[in-house]
Motif scaffolding. Sequence first.
Motif, PDB file in Angstrom:
ATOM      1  N   GLU A   1      -7.751   1.815  -2.650  1.00  0.00           N
ATOM      2  CA  GLU A   1      -8.307   1.744  -1.416  1.00  0.00           C
ATOM      3  C   GLU A   1      -9.795   2.298  -1.491  1.00  0.00           C
ATOM      4  O   GLU A   1      -9.764   3.568  -1.953  1.00  0.00           O
ATOM      5  CB  GLU A   1      -7.320   2.692   0.397  1.00  0.00           C
TER       6      GLU A   1
ATOM      7  N   HIS B   1       0.952   5.256  -1.570  1.00  0.00           N
ATOM      8  CA  HIS B   1       0.499   6.659  -2.941  1.00  0.00           C
ATOM      9  C   HIS B   1       1.817   6.821  -3.927  1.00  0.00           C
ATOM     10  O   HIS B   1       1.482   7.968  -4.226  1.00  0.00           O
ATOM     11  CB  HIS B   1      -0.349   7.033  -2.002  1.00  0.00           C
TER      12      HIS B   1
ATOM     13  N   HIS C   1       0.546  -1.302  -0.169  1.00  0.00           N
ATOM     14  CA  HIS C   1      -0.328  -0.445   0.143  1.00  0.00           C
ATOM     15  C   HIS C   1       1.047   0.874  -0.011  1.00  0.00           C
ATOM     16  O   HIS C   1       1.491   2.109   1.313  1.00  0.00           O
ATOM     17  CB  HIS C   1      -1.185  -0.007   1.025  1.00  0.00           C
TER      18      HIS C   1
ATOM     19  N   ASP D   1       1.767   2.407   3.060  1.00  0.00           N
ATOM     20  CA  ASP D   1       0.798   3.904   3.301  1.00  0.00           C
ATOM     21  C   ASP D   1       1.467   4.813   2.799  1.00  0.00           C
ATOM     22  O   ASP D   1       1.028   6.387   3.265  1.00  0.00           O
ATOM     23  CB  ASP D   1      -0.327   3.864   4.514  1.00  0.00           C
TER      24      ASP D   1
ATOM     25  N   HIS E   1      -5.096  -1.655   5.514  1.00  0.00           N
ATOM     26  CA  HIS E   1      -4.767  -0.917   6.948  1.00  0.00           C
ATOM     27  C   HIS E   1      -5.680  -2.147   7.616  1.00  0.00           C
ATOM     28  O   HIS E   1      -4.812  -3.180   8.543  1.00  0.00           O
ATOM     29  CB  HIS E   1      -5.074   0.001   7.292  1.00  0.00           C
TER      30      HIS E   1
HETATM   31 ZN    ZN Z   1      -3.349   5.289   2.064  1.00  0.00          ZN
END
Ligand code: ZN
Length: 570
Positions: A324, A104, A102, A471, A409
Motif C-alpha cells: 500500500e 501486515h 490486506h 489490515d 481501505h
Molecule cells: Zn495497512
Amino acid sequence: MNHRYNRRKFIGAAGAGIAGVLGGPWLGAAAAAEGEVPDLVVFNAKVYTVDSRAPKAEAFAVKASKFVAVGTTEDIKSLIGKGTQTYDAKQMTIVPGFIDCHNHAGGDTLLFEVIVGNPYVVEFVTIASIIEKLRVKAQATPPGTWVDGYFFDDTKVKDNRQLNVHDLDQVSKDHPVAVHHRGGHTSYYNSKALELADVNKKTPNPPGGTFDRDTNGELNGRVTDRARSVFNKAGKRTTYTQEQTEQRGRDGLAYISKQFVRYGLTSVHHEGGDLFALQQVRARGELLHRVSYEASGKVLEAMISSGIETGFGDEWIRLGATSEHAVDGSFSERTMALSQPYAGISPPYKGNVTETQDDLNAWVERVHRADIQVNCHANGDVAIDMVLTAVERAQRLHPRTDARPKITHCTLINDDLLRRIKALGVVPAPFTSYAYYNSDKFHFYGEEMMKHCMAFRSFLDAGVQVAAGSDFSPGPFDPRMGIQGMVTRTGWNGETWGANQKISREEALRVNTLNGAYNSHEEAIKGSITPGKLADFVVLADDLHTVDQETIKDIEIVRTVVGGNTVYQA
Ligand SMILES: [Zn+2]
C-alpha cells in the motif's frame, strides 16, 4: 431440509467446459480424466461453492490438490477408489477458503514484542497493565534504548481516558518509550523519547503529521503519521545480527501462518515482509497458507528494474500488487484526509494527506508502466480522489487492460468517486472486521458519513469487485467477525452505523472468497469450490447462512484445508 442443490455432476468433460468459461491463464486441463481415482472425497456436507453456476452441493472430490468434481453425495461417492481418503462432513457447512487482501502479517511482533492490547478480539485493558508490561521490558533493556509496546487501541481502555506522556513517564525516565496504536498511524511517547528527538512545545507540526497538545498547549505524547519520523534517529534500538533477524522473520511467519489457518484463511495478501524468509518457511513445510506478496522498497525496485510483473510466482507465493502506497492517514485513528473538517476539533482539522499529487502521479505512472498492479492506501474522500486522478492519468499515458488498480481501505466514497472507481476497474479492499470491532469509534465521524464508509453495498450495486482487507494489525483478521460486521453493521457495543451498507450473507461470503481471488488476478485458480480450482476450503460447525446473524463470529472452524491437505483441525 429439502434437496435444492444443483444435481449436475462436474466431472470430466464438464470440468473442461468450466475451464473454458473461466479461461484463466493459469488453468490447465481442469478435471482429472474420467476413471482416475481421487485423493480425497468429502461428502454429506452443506457445500456453499460461491460458484454461481452451481451454488450448492453435497460433496466434492480432490485430486492432486485441486477440486476435480463437485456434486451430490451419491454421485461423488461413486468416484471413491483404492487409496481415496474419505471425509463424512456429517451435514456440516463447507465454504471456500477465506482470502484476506490486506494484512501486515506481523508474526514477529506477536511473537517477540510487548503486546499491550488483544490482537484478535475485543478486550478492554487498563493503562496500569500497559505501564506494568513495559516496565518489565524496561528492566531488561539498557537505559537509552527504546522500549516499545504494540497493539494499543485507544477505545479499548478501561480507564476511559487517553494514554499520555505522564503514563509513559511512569515506565521509565531513562528509556525512550513508545506505545504504538494498532492502527499504525499514531504513537504515544514518554518525555525521554520527546527529549531525545528534540521535540518540545514549540516544535511546529510537519506536513502530514502532528505533535498533539493538551488544553494547556503542552505536548501530550500523542504523535500522528509523518511527525513520527523524527523518532527514527533518536535513542538506541535493540539490534540483532543478520542471523537473528532472519530467524525472527522465519519464526514470525511460521507463527502467523498457524494463526491464519486457525481462522480459516487460506490465502493472505502480505504487505511486504521478508520475501527470503517466506521462501525458507515454505521450503520447510511451515507455510500453511497461500501468499500474494505485495512488494515495496528493494523488492519493488528489483521487480521494476528486472522486468518482473505482477503474477510472477506460483500458487503458494506469487507477486501481487505493490504494497500500500500511503496517501493519507488512518480511519480508526481519525487522521484520514477528509474534504470536511472533523467534528469537534479546533483548530479545524481535515486529517493528514501524506503524499503530494505530483509525487503520487509519478509513482503510479512508473509502477503502472512496469505492468505491476498499483496499490495505494487511501481512506478519506480526498485521498481516494488523488489516487483516482493519478490512475486516470497513468491510464491516459499508458493504457492497460485489466490492470485492476487496487485501493487499500477505500473507506469514504461518494457517487462521483464510485463512478470513477467502476470506470477504472479499481479493486477496493475495505476494512472487514472494523464494523464489529471499531463501532466505538464511528461516533467521531457520525452517521451521515458512516453511510458512505466501508461501502460494501454501494460497491456491489455498482458492479465493483470489492474484496476484504482486514489490515491486521489495525483490524483483527478473523473472517467470521468480518462477515458478521458486513451483514449486520452492528458492533460489539451494540451500535449500528451505516446500515444502508449491509450486504447479504451470500454476498459477504463472496467478498471474502472469490472477490479476494479476483483482487490478485487469481479468480481462475481459487476463490470458489469449482472443478479445476485449488482445493482450499473450510469446514464450519454451523451454517453461516442460517445461524443467528449476531453469532456468525462464533461459528467454530472445524477444519481448514489448503490444496487438499488439512492444515488446521479444531
Ligand atoms: Zn495497512
